[in-house]
Design an enzyme around this catalytic site. Sequence first.
Site, PDB file in Angstrom:
ATOM      1  N   ARG A 169       0.861  -1.172   0.000  1.00  0.00           N
ATOM      2  CA  ARG A 169       0.000   0.000   0.000  1.00  0.00           C
ATOM      3  C   ARG A 169       0.898   1.222   0.000  1.00  0.00           C
ATOM      4  O   ARG A 169       1.979   1.194   0.574  1.00  0.00           O
ATOM      5  CB  ARG A 169      -0.839   0.054   1.293  1.00  0.00           C
ATOM      6  CG  ARG A 169      -1.812  -1.088   1.478  1.00  0.00           C
ATOM      7  CD  ARG A 169      -2.591  -0.936   2.775  1.00  0.00           C
ATOM      8  NE  ARG A 169      -1.812  -0.326   3.850  1.00  0.00           N
ATOM      9  CZ  ARG A 169      -2.152   0.793   4.478  1.00  0.00           C
ATOM     10  NH1 ARG A 169      -3.248   1.425   4.167  1.00  0.00           N
ATOM     11  NH2 ARG A 169      -1.395   1.275   5.443  1.00  0.00           N
ATOM     12  N   ARG A 173      -3.264  10.615   1.050  1.00  0.00           N
ATOM     13  CA  ARG A 173      -4.191  11.255   1.970  1.00  0.00           C
ATOM     14  C   ARG A 173      -4.713  12.544   1.334  1.00  0.00           C
ATOM     15  O   ARG A 173      -3.909  13.418   1.017  1.00  0.00           O
ATOM     16  CB  ARG A 173      -3.427  11.560   3.255  1.00  0.00           C
ATOM     17  CG  ARG A 173      -4.278  11.689   4.457  1.00  0.00           C
ATOM     18  CD  ARG A 173      -3.421  11.935   5.654  1.00  0.00           C
ATOM     19  NE  ARG A 173      -2.886  10.752   6.291  1.00  0.00           N
ATOM     20  CZ  ARG A 173      -1.916  10.779   7.204  1.00  0.00           C
ATOM     21  NH1 ARG A 173      -1.375  11.929   7.548  1.00  0.00           N
ATOM     22  NH2 ARG A 173      -1.494   9.672   7.759  1.00  0.00           N
ATOM     23  N   ARG A 246      18.564  -6.777   5.056  1.00  0.00           N
ATOM     24  CA  ARG A 246      19.219  -5.560   4.639  1.00  0.00           C
ATOM     25  C   ARG A 246      19.739  -4.894   5.913  1.00  0.00           C
ATOM     26  O   ARG A 246      19.059  -4.913   6.949  1.00  0.00           O
ATOM     27  CB  ARG A 246      18.155  -4.695   3.965  1.00  0.00           C
ATOM     28  CG  ARG A 246      18.601  -3.658   3.023  1.00  0.00           C
ATOM     29  CD  ARG A 246      19.292  -4.083   1.794  1.00  0.00           C
ATOM     30  NE  ARG A 246      19.702  -2.837   1.126  1.00  0.00           N
ATOM     31  CZ  ARG A 246      20.813  -2.682   0.465  1.00  0.00           C
ATOM     32  NH1 ARG A 246      21.657  -3.677   0.315  1.00  0.00           N
ATOM     33  NH2 ARG A 246      21.114  -1.520  -0.099  1.00  0.00           N
ATOM     34  N   ARG A 277      18.413   9.058   4.661  1.00  0.00           N
ATOM     35  CA  ARG A 277      17.780   9.980   5.609  1.00  0.00           C
ATOM     36  C   ARG A 277      18.834  10.709   6.416  1.00  0.00           C
ATOM     37  O   ARG A 277      19.927  10.181   6.633  1.00  0.00           O
ATOM     38  CB  ARG A 277      16.937   9.218   6.650  1.00  0.00           C
ATOM     39  CG  ARG A 277      15.819   8.421   6.080  1.00  0.00           C
ATOM     40  CD  ARG A 277      14.853   8.064   7.178  1.00  0.00           C
ATOM     41  NE  ARG A 277      15.093   6.723   7.696  1.00  0.00           N
ATOM     42  CZ  ARG A 277      14.197   6.061   8.435  1.00  0.00           C
ATOM     43  NH1 ARG A 277      13.054   6.621   8.753  1.00  0.00           N
ATOM     44  NH2 ARG A 277      14.458   4.849   8.864  1.00  0.00           N
ATOM     45  N   GLU A 297      21.878   8.048   7.393  1.00  0.00           N
ATOM     46  CA  GLU A 297      21.534   6.623   7.386  1.00  0.00           C
ATOM     47  C   GLU A 297      21.810   6.030   6.000  1.00  0.00           C
ATOM     48  O   GLU A 297      21.211   6.464   5.009  1.00  0.00           O
ATOM     49  CB  GLU A 297      20.048   6.521   7.733  1.00  0.00           C
ATOM     50  CG  GLU A 297      19.586   5.158   8.119  1.00  0.00           C
ATOM     51  CD  GLU A 297      18.127   5.202   8.624  1.00  0.00           C
ATOM     52  OE1 GLU A 297      17.803   6.018   9.514  1.00  0.00           O
ATOM     53  OE2 GLU A 297      17.323   4.424   8.103  1.00  0.00           O
ATOM     54  N   TYR A 345       9.341  -7.394   9.941  1.00  0.00           N
ATOM     55  CA  TYR A 345       9.409  -6.021  10.419  1.00  0.00           C
ATOM     56  C   TYR A 345       8.191  -5.771  11.297  1.00  0.00           C
ATOM     57  O   TYR A 345       7.055  -5.993  10.882  1.00  0.00           O
ATOM     58  CB  TYR A 345       9.425  -4.995   9.278  1.00  0.00           C
ATOM     59  CG  TYR A 345       9.444  -3.605   9.881  1.00  0.00           C
ATOM     60  CD1 TYR A 345      10.645  -3.009  10.245  1.00  0.00           C
ATOM     61  CD2 TYR A 345       8.260  -2.944  10.205  1.00  0.00           C
ATOM     62  CE1 TYR A 345      10.670  -1.780  10.887  1.00  0.00           C
ATOM     63  CE2 TYR A 345       8.277  -1.717  10.854  1.00  0.00           C
ATOM     64  CZ  TYR A 345       9.485  -1.148  11.187  1.00  0.00           C
ATOM     65  OH  TYR A 345       9.495   0.056  11.855  1.00  0.00           O
ATOM     66  N   ASP A 347       6.555  -2.850  14.138  1.00  0.00           N
ATOM     67  CA  ASP A 347       6.679  -1.621  14.917  1.00  0.00           C
ATOM     68  C   ASP A 347       6.694  -1.974  16.403  1.00  0.00           C
ATOM     69  O   ASP A 347       6.283  -3.072  16.807  1.00  0.00           O
ATOM     70  CB  ASP A 347       5.530  -0.675  14.587  1.00  0.00           C
ATOM     71  CG  ASP A 347       5.858   0.214  13.393  1.00  0.00           C
ATOM     72  OD1 ASP A 347       7.047   0.538  13.198  1.00  0.00           O
ATOM     73  OD2 ASP A 347       4.929   0.581  12.657  1.00  0.00           O
TER      74      ASP A 347
HETATM   75  P1  FDA Z   1      15.581  -6.053  19.130  1.00  0.00           P
HETATM   76  O1  FDA Z   1      16.480  -6.292  17.970  1.00  0.00           O
HETATM   77  O2  FDA Z   1      15.341  -4.650  19.535  1.00  0.00           O
HETATM   78  O3  FDA Z   1      16.131  -6.837  20.423  1.00  0.00           O
HETATM   79  C1  FDA Z   1      16.711  -8.110  20.333  1.00  0.00           C
HETATM   80  C2  FDA Z   1      17.846  -8.148  21.343  1.00  0.00           C
HETATM   81  O4  FDA Z   1      18.344  -9.495  21.458  1.00  0.00           O
HETATM   82  C3  FDA Z   1      19.031  -7.282  20.925  1.00  0.00           C
HETATM   83  O5  FDA Z   1      19.366  -6.414  21.983  1.00  0.00           O
HETATM   84  C4  FDA Z   1      20.134  -8.300  20.661  1.00  0.00           C
HETATM   85  O6  FDA Z   1      21.426  -7.811  20.983  1.00  0.00           O
HETATM   86  C5  FDA Z   1      19.748  -9.448  21.581  1.00  0.00           C
HETATM   87  N1  FDA Z   1      20.280 -10.743  21.156  1.00  0.00           N
HETATM   88  C6  FDA Z   1      20.153 -11.321  19.935  1.00  0.00           C
HETATM   89  N2  FDA Z   1      20.807 -12.497  19.918  1.00  0.00           N
HETATM   90  C7  FDA Z   1      21.349 -12.673  21.149  1.00  0.00           C
HETATM   91  C8  FDA Z   1      22.153 -13.696  21.735  1.00  0.00           C
HETATM   92  N3  FDA Z   1      22.546 -14.769  21.043  1.00  0.00           N
HETATM   93  N4  FDA Z   1      22.539 -13.563  23.037  1.00  0.00           N
HETATM   94  C9  FDA Z   1      22.170 -12.462  23.740  1.00  0.00           C
HETATM   95  N5  FDA Z   1      21.425 -11.466  23.233  1.00  0.00           N
HETATM   96  C10 FDA Z   1      21.016 -11.568  21.949  1.00  0.00           C
HETATM   97  N6  FDA Z   1       9.158   0.957  15.429  1.00  0.00           N
HETATM   98  C11 FDA Z   1       8.241   1.919  15.743  1.00  0.00           C
HETATM   99  O7  FDA Z   1       7.211   1.597  16.332  1.00  0.00           O
HETATM  100  N7  FDA Z   1       8.491   3.229  15.423  1.00  0.00           N
HETATM  101  C12 FDA Z   1       9.620   3.633  14.771  1.00  0.00           C
HETATM  102  O8  FDA Z   1       9.783   4.816  14.484  1.00  0.00           O
HETATM  103  C13 FDA Z   1      10.579   2.623  14.434  1.00  0.00           C
HETATM  104  N8  FDA Z   1      11.727   2.961  13.781  1.00  0.00           N
HETATM  105  C14 FDA Z   1      12.583   1.983  13.347  1.00  0.00           C
HETATM  106  C15 FDA Z   1      13.705   2.340  12.598  1.00  0.00           C
HETATM  107  C16 FDA Z   1      14.551   1.369  12.098  1.00  0.00           C
HETATM  108  C17 FDA Z   1      15.752   1.776  11.276  1.00  0.00           C
HETATM  109  C18 FDA Z   1      14.266   0.010  12.351  1.00  0.00           C
HETATM  110  C19 FDA Z   1      15.133  -1.072  11.764  1.00  0.00           C
HETATM  111  C20 FDA Z   1      13.188  -0.351  13.138  1.00  0.00           C
HETATM  112  C21 FDA Z   1      12.329   0.625  13.645  1.00  0.00           C
HETATM  113  N9  FDA Z   1      11.227   0.294  14.447  1.00  0.00           N
HETATM  114  C22 FDA Z   1      10.320   1.278  14.778  1.00  0.00           C
HETATM  115  C23 FDA Z   1      10.996  -1.100  14.899  1.00  0.00           C
HETATM  116  C24 FDA Z   1      11.630  -1.405  16.290  1.00  0.00           C
HETATM  117  O9  FDA Z   1      13.024  -1.218  16.210  1.00  0.00           O
HETATM  118  C25 FDA Z   1      11.303  -2.852  16.692  1.00  0.00           C
HETATM  119  O10 FDA Z   1       9.907  -3.002  16.819  1.00  0.00           O
HETATM  120  C26 FDA Z   1      11.919  -3.321  18.019  1.00  0.00           C
HETATM  121  O11 FDA Z   1      13.244  -2.927  18.165  1.00  0.00           O
HETATM  122  C27 FDA Z   1      11.851  -4.838  18.099  1.00  0.00           C
HETATM  123  O12 FDA Z   1      12.244  -5.305  19.372  1.00  0.00           O
HETATM  124  P2  FDA Z   1      12.785  -6.794  19.526  1.00  0.00           P
HETATM  125  O13 FDA Z   1      12.908  -7.062  20.980  1.00  0.00           O
HETATM  126  O14 FDA Z   1      11.955  -7.724  18.716  1.00  0.00           O
HETATM  127  O15 FDA Z   1      14.204  -6.808  18.790  1.00  0.00           O
END
Ligand code: FDA
Length: 368
Positions: A169, A173, A246, A277, A297, A345, A347
């Site tokens: 999508r 708006r 990516r 960005r 970025e 992905y 949020d």
């Molecule tokens: P996350 O990756 O945050 O945490 C996983 C953790 O596990 C990490 O700290 C990692 O180090 C740890 N880990 C992994 N393997 C391990 C191991 N073997 N031993 C020990 N530790 C380990 N969302 C939103 O609502 N608004 C926004 O504006 C944005 N903006 C945004 C920008 C960009 C560039 C990205 C890529 C993403 C966003 N997001 C977002 C999404 C947001 O980042 C996402 O929802 C959360 O970080 C996900 O949290 P998790 O706990 O799933 O993963």
Amino acid sequence: TPAYDYLIVGSGLFGATFARLATDAGKRCLIVERRPHIGGNCYTEKLEGINVHRYGAHIFHTSNRAVWAFVNRFAEFNNYINSPKAISGDRLYSLPFNMNTFYELWQTRTPQEARQKIASQRFTGEPTNLEEQALSLVGKDIYETLIRDYTRKQWGKDPRELPAFIIKRLPLRFTYDNNYFSDRYQGIPIGGYTALFDAMLEGIEVRLNVDYFAHRTPLGRLARKVVYTGCIDQYFDYALGRLEYRSLEFDNAVLETDNFQGNAVINYCDTSEPFTRIIEHRHFEGSSSPLTVITREYPRPCSGDAIPYYPVNDAQNQGLYRRYQELAQGTENVIFGGRLSEYKYMDMHVVIESAMNRFRSESRQASA
Ligand code: FDA
């Protein structure tokens, strides 16, 4: 009996939410985190008195009242509204695509004029690639000015070589509304996300700089169950192959001005700059610092030690993920959750909701 009910691998939003809910319910939790800090990709750190979003701009938004109430337990949120701008050629445009953008492109003033303009430029066939998909959704001018080169930079491929499904999508708006999100609640935690995580994890044992895979057996013995939030393919030693991602590179700079670009987020939509960005962090919370911190970025291939950011959800990777998911379903006493385990992905509010649901079904199972 094991010392903990849950060993939680990862202190990101999924791990931290699960740990908080479990602890509130009287369970004993141990978090191990391989990075030197808590918070996963939401982590913020102070630089020149400004909270810098280390892993990309994070704006909290949700329409879920339970999720909003949950995060408000740990931080007060400001009234930040995300209204990114976009630069293409020598012009500046409003995002998301709305009546302001249409005026900036064509000087159209009414929804009817804008609708006509878009309709006259739409691709009308069945889209076979991302370019055709975008052209059928928004027409030629928006696509060529604001989408084509940005997408090329984002994915490192020509949009004609990318599958149509990447863009499902592209909301248009027909009001003069630059608020990027349409959720009921939106804001930035005052004091940064790290402070929010500090409060969320109060009273919970966290061991930083501990990679689960370096101590898998002894750590596993410590708890009844493991909550794993890392990469699902890594959990199974990449036995079926690697899931493709990516990556991003963040280049920070401290500048001697108190206002570099007048907005937190500006997208660079043409090929004159290699980054996608620039984030100017002071605009998320406001700051009295005489200096400013900006982050360029750059999208990158995800090879070697690069951090995986965006899953490449094409048919091949989705198929591979489903096979890993089957392995996960056959793994007893491990809960797989979060963006890396679900290869999706998500949020922040989606991750919190998902952790809440997983904890609820856990409690139900335990009491059954
Ligand atoms: P996350 O990756 O945050 O945490 C996983 C953790 O596990 C990490 O700290 C990692 O180090 C740890 N880990 C992994 N393997 C391990 C191991 N073997 N031993 C020990 N530790 C380990 N969302 C939103 O609502 N608004 C926004 O504006 C944005 N903006 C945004 C920008 C960009 C560039 C990205 C890529 C993403 C966003 N997001 C977002 C999404 C947001 O980042 C996402 O929802 C959360 O970080 C996900 O949290 P998790 O706990 O799933 O993963």
